[in-house]
Enzyme design. Sequence first.
Site, PDB file in Angstrom:
ATOM      1  N   ASP A  88       0.844  -1.207   0.000  1.00  0.00           N
ATOM      2  CA  ASP A  88       0.000   0.000   0.000  1.00  0.00           C
ATOM      3  C   ASP A  88       0.875   1.251   0.000  1.00  0.00           C
ATOM      4  O   ASP A  88       0.603   2.230  -0.707  1.00  0.00           O
ATOM      5  CB  ASP A  88      -0.897   0.005   1.242  1.00  0.00           C
ATOM      6  CG  ASP A  88      -1.578  -1.338   1.439  1.00  0.00           C
ATOM      7  OD1 ASP A  88      -2.571  -1.585   0.760  1.00  0.00           O
ATOM      8  OD2 ASP A  88      -1.081  -2.150   2.235  1.00  0.00           O
ATOM      9  N   HIS A 143      -4.633  -3.344   6.355  1.00  0.00           N
ATOM     10  CA  HIS A 143      -4.407  -3.615   4.928  1.00  0.00           C
ATOM     11  C   HIS A 143      -5.763  -4.036   4.347  1.00  0.00           C
ATOM     12  O   HIS A 143      -6.046  -5.208   4.130  1.00  0.00           O
ATOM     13  CB  HIS A 143      -3.361  -4.723   4.757  1.00  0.00           C
ATOM     14  CG  HIS A 143      -3.200  -5.167   3.330  1.00  0.00           C
ATOM     15  ND1 HIS A 143      -2.748  -4.339   2.336  1.00  0.00           N
ATOM     16  CD2 HIS A 143      -3.452  -6.355   2.727  1.00  0.00           C
ATOM     17  CE1 HIS A 143      -2.725  -4.996   1.196  1.00  0.00           C
ATOM     18  NE2 HIS A 143      -3.150  -6.229   1.405  1.00  0.00           N
TER      19      HIS A 143
HETATM   20  N1  NAI Z   1      -0.471  -8.270   2.479  1.00  0.00           N
HETATM   21  C1  NAI Z   1      -0.445  -8.018   1.184  1.00  0.00           C
HETATM   22  O1  NAI Z   1      -0.090  -6.892   0.760  1.00  0.00           O
HETATM   23  C2  NAI Z   1      -0.839  -9.052   0.175  1.00  0.00           C
HETATM   24  C3  NAI Z   1      -1.348 -10.264   0.579  1.00  0.00           C
HETATM   25  N2  NAI Z   1      -1.725 -11.215  -0.333  1.00  0.00           N
HETATM   26  C4  NAI Z   1      -2.236 -12.478   0.200  1.00  0.00           C
HETATM   27  O2  NAI Z   1      -1.198 -13.476   0.140  1.00  0.00           O
HETATM   28  C5  NAI Z   1      -1.800 -14.768   0.135  1.00  0.00           C
HETATM   29  C6  NAI Z   1      -1.161 -15.661  -0.920  1.00  0.00           C
HETATM   30  O3  NAI Z   1      -1.430 -15.133  -2.208  1.00  0.00           O
HETATM   31  P1  NAI Z   1      -1.009 -15.955  -3.543  1.00  0.00           P
HETATM   32  O4  NAI Z   1       0.382 -16.426  -3.462  1.00  0.00           O
HETATM   33  O5  NAI Z   1      -1.440 -15.110  -4.668  1.00  0.00           O
HETATM   34  O6  NAI Z   1      -2.003 -17.192  -3.421  1.00  0.00           O
HETATM   35  P2  NAI Z   1      -1.875 -18.632  -4.121  1.00  0.00           P
HETATM   36  O7  NAI Z   1      -3.213 -19.293  -3.972  1.00  0.00           O
HETATM   37  O8  NAI Z   1      -1.263 -18.526  -5.457  1.00  0.00           O
HETATM   38  O9  NAI Z   1      -0.829 -19.358  -3.184  1.00  0.00           O
HETATM   39  C7  NAI Z   1      -1.102 -19.651  -1.850  1.00  0.00           C
HETATM   40  C8  NAI Z   1      -0.270 -20.867  -1.485  1.00  0.00           C
HETATM   41  O10 NAI Z   1      -0.457 -21.089  -0.092  1.00  0.00           O
HETATM   42  C9  NAI Z   1      -0.554 -22.475   0.096  1.00  0.00           C
HETATM   43  N3  NAI Z   1      -1.160 -22.774   1.382  1.00  0.00           N
HETATM   44  C10 NAI Z   1      -2.477 -22.830   1.698  1.00  0.00           C
HETATM   45  N4  NAI Z   1      -2.616 -23.206   2.984  1.00  0.00           N
HETATM   46  C11 NAI Z   1      -1.368 -23.349   3.475  1.00  0.00           C
HETATM   47  C12 NAI Z   1      -0.864 -23.741   4.735  1.00  0.00           C
HETATM   48  N5  NAI Z   1      -1.676 -24.077   5.749  1.00  0.00           N
HETATM   49  N6  NAI Z   1       0.469 -23.804   4.903  1.00  0.00           N
HETATM   50  C13 NAI Z   1       1.298 -23.505   3.887  1.00  0.00           C
HETATM   51  N7  NAI Z   1       0.880 -23.155   2.664  1.00  0.00           N
HETATM   52  C14 NAI Z   1      -0.439 -23.080   2.464  1.00  0.00           C
HETATM   53  C15 NAI Z   1      -1.358 -22.963  -1.115  1.00  0.00           C
HETATM   54  O11 NAI Z   1      -1.218 -24.356  -1.303  1.00  0.00           O
HETATM   55  C16 NAI Z   1      -0.716 -22.141  -2.222  1.00  0.00           C
HETATM   56  O12 NAI Z   1       0.410 -22.790  -2.776  1.00  0.00           O
HETATM   57  C17 NAI Z   1      -3.308 -14.522  -0.035  1.00  0.00           C
HETATM   58  O13 NAI Z   1      -3.950 -14.601   1.226  1.00  0.00           O
HETATM   59  C18 NAI Z   1      -3.359 -13.108  -0.588  1.00  0.00           C
HETATM   60  O14 NAI Z   1      -4.603 -12.509  -0.331  1.00  0.00           O
HETATM   61  C19 NAI Z   1      -1.571 -10.999  -1.669  1.00  0.00           C
HETATM   62  C20 NAI Z   1      -1.055  -9.814  -2.140  1.00  0.00           C
HETATM   63  C21 NAI Z   1      -0.675  -8.751  -1.259  1.00  0.00           C
HETATM   64  O1  OAA Z   2      -6.206  -7.411  -2.799  1.00  0.00           O
HETATM   65  C1  OAA Z   2      -5.882  -8.574  -2.499  1.00  0.00           C
HETATM   66  O2  OAA Z   2      -6.681  -9.449  -2.133  1.00  0.00           O
HETATM   67  C2  OAA Z   2      -4.419  -8.897  -2.531  1.00  0.00           C
HETATM   68  C3  OAA Z   2      -3.767  -7.842  -1.746  1.00  0.00           C
HETATM   69  O3  OAA Z   2      -3.782  -7.872  -0.523  1.00  0.00           O
HETATM   70  C4  OAA Z   2      -3.341  -6.633  -2.449  1.00  0.00           C
HETATM   71  O4  OAA Z   2      -3.137  -6.655  -3.672  1.00  0.00           O
HETATM   72  O5  OAA Z   2      -3.166  -5.627  -1.782  1.00  0.00           O
END
Ligand code: NAI
Ligand code: OAA
Length: 329
Positions: free
Chosen positions: A159, A187
């Site tokens: 952000d 967030h």
């Molecule tokens: N804080 C931030 O700024 C942001 C947060 N996110 C969040 O990050 C997370 C991951 O996003 P992506 O990589 O795009 O999702 P994705 O679905 O591509 O990957 C998530 C991975 O986590 C694994 N997973 C699920 N449960 C698990 C567990 N108990 N232990 C270990 N691994 C586990 C899945 O098998 C998958 O490989 C989401 O919750 C998303 O909303 C995404 C972008 C920005």
């Molecule tokens: O928006 C979402 O769900 C993924 C995220 O946290 C971001 O891009 O800031």
Amino acid sequence: MKPPVRVAITGAAGQIGYNLLFRIAAGDMLGNDQPIILHLLDIAAAQHILNGVVMELHDCAFPLLMDIVTTDDPLIAFTDIDIAILVGARPRAKGMERKDLLSANAEIFSIQGKALNQAANRNVKVLVVGNPANTNAYITLKNAPDLPIKCFSAMLRLDHNRALSQIALKLGQPVSKIKKMIIWGNHSSTQFPDLSHAEIDGKKILSLIEDQSWVEAYFIPTVQNRGTAIIEARGSSSAASAANAIINHIQDWCFDTKKDDWVTMGIPSDGSYDIPEGVIYGFPATCQAGTYHIVQGLEINNIAKLKMFATYQELLEEKNAIKHLLPRQ
Ligand SMILES: NC(=O)C1=CN([C@@H]2O[C@H](COP(=O)(O)OP(=O)(O)OC[C@H]3O[C@@H](n4cnc5c(N)ncnc54)[C@H](O)[C@@H]3O)[C@@H](O)[C@H]2O)C=CC1
Ligand SMILES: O=C([O-])CC(=O)C(=O)O
């Protein structure tokens, strides 16, 4: 040669993982003289994908990458680690708010908090990325009572970076000149991107933006809703920019923030700026010698106070929804 640093990444087989691991192994996060051992955690069903990612990591022949541990067991993943990047969780889809993920994801962080408590180095740095990141970070720290509270943080750096870029685009200036941005709170779309302290060449940015309505009508909602806009455009949530923000966050935490500037980190509230203890909240922070500190003494006007309180209220609601996962008093 320096001793290797052990970095655990959860959700390593996911899309953020794919944009993150290779940069860490290349030295982008901890420097090009720092050997690394990667501890990669993902669920059992994703181990075949993780194996493919590991094959590619080997195929890069990264000089700094000393070893790779892959597992579906958090205790193995977190043994003796120095840094934990907790990404593994379900991402949201179109039409969802991040807090809609609480029921799907909260338990993951309760289990992983306990495993960190048992197995990680006592000065581990934990960054929670999986959404809703602030509340998941709170669950993690509450389940790790033997680790100092300052081991924990949540990611608001994406952000913060989004806000920097919007100002750079508006003023036609390089991002590197924009200082003292703040994203207060959660967030989520209630976050408060606050320009009132931001500067460029020592001048207040608010005084350089001729059209003040742009701040309320464009800047704030654009930053608040950028994650949603990415999901609408790409069909899945931010991954490369999230990985980049993770690298920025850990780099500043380990190697200090820049002089005369700060970053936004989600950190445990301590009463600063009238945000009571008991949530993980986005604050302006500086880092020195591996420790973060909330920037103190900023003047906050009454409108800003209301916005800061509204995002705090949302964090309280999220906390109320997961209170059964909070063993530590
Ligand atoms: N804080 C931030 O700024 C942001 C947060 N996110 C969040 O990050 C997370 C991951 O996003 P992506 O990589 O795009 O999702 P994705 O679905 O591509 O990957 C998530 C991975 O986590 C694994 N997973 C699920 N449960 C698990 C567990 N108990 N232990 C270990 N691994 C586990 C899945 O098998 C998958 O490989 C989401 O919750 C998303 O909303 C995404 C972008 C920005
Ligand atoms: O928006 C979402 O769900 C993924 C995220 O946290 C971001 O891009 O800031």
